[in-house]
Design an enzyme around this catalytic site. Structure first.
Site, short mmCIF file in Angstrom:
data_model
loop_
_atom_site.label_atom_id
_atom_site.label_comp_id
_atom_site.label_asym_id
_atom_site.label_seq_id
_atom_site.Cartn_x
_atom_site.Cartn_y
_atom_site.Cartn_z
N CYS A 185 0.84 -1.20 0.00
CA CYS A 185 0.00 0.00 0.00
C CYS A 185 0.88 1.25 0.00
CB CYS A 185 -0.88 0.03 1.24
SG CYS A 185 -2.16 -1.23 1.29
N GLU A 243 0.60 3.85 1.89
CA GLU A 243 0.94 4.26 3.26
C GLU A 243 2.14 3.47 3.78
OE1 GLU A 243 -1.96 3.27 2.05
OE2 GLU A 243 -3.66 4.23 3.03
N CYS A 256 -6.46 1.35 4.42
CA CYS A 256 -7.06 0.04 4.70
C CYS A 256 -6.80 -0.33 6.16
CB CYS A 256 -6.48 -1.02 3.75
SG CYS A 256 -4.80 -1.56 4.17
N CYS A 279 -3.15 -0.78 7.11
CA CYS A 279 -2.38 0.48 7.16
C CYS A 279 -2.76 1.33 8.35
CB CYS A 279 -2.54 1.25 5.86
SG CYS A 279 -1.57 0.53 4.52
ZN LIG Z 1 -3.19 -0.32 3.17
#
Ligand SMILES: [Zn+2]
Length: 132
Positions: A54, A56, A87, A90
């Protein structure tokens, strides 16, 4: 404030660097660290889907690589009608380096859409304080 605008611009700029050939969903993230510097990241997908990163997580890696371990604010940018919020995984990753009141700026390609905090996204969170 200017610093917030710079942070949002960095997250939007990071979207352009995303490697997302499968979902085509580009996400950028930018962290304002305790040293006053901005550390950016983008999502990086993989043909073996679960091992993608991701945005992040990528930004956190860049921050740690720069010797920093405190998130003062984070901006996340993604397109679409829905808010591009971090998400679940994260949210916990951010918790490792941020306080519950840390601002999280949810953006799209045009700019800021929504401001929230880590506490709102991850209430009653488990963090480093639990282990000290
Ligand atoms: Zn994430």
């Amino acid at each position: 404030m200017q610093q917030q605008k710079t942070l949002i611009a960095a997250a939007i700029a990071a979207m352009d660097k995303a490697y997302a050939p499968y979902s085509k969903f580009h996400v950028g993230a930018a962290i304002l660290a305790a040293d006053g510097k901005i550390h950016s990241g983008c999502n990086v997908e993989n043909a073996a889907y679960p091992v993608g990163n991701c945005a992040e997580a990528s930004a956190i890696s860049a921050m740690v690589l720069a010797g920093q371990s405190k998130i003062l604010a984070i901006a996340v940018a993604g397109a679409g009608d829905e808010l591009c919020t971090p998400c679940g995984g994260c949210r916990q990753r951010i918790r490792e380096f941020a306080e519950p009141e840390t601002p999280i700026l949810i953006c799209d390609t045009k700019g800021l859409r929504y401001t929230t905090t880590l506490a709102e996204l991850l209430p009653l969170s488990f963090g480093p304080d639990n282990l000290s």
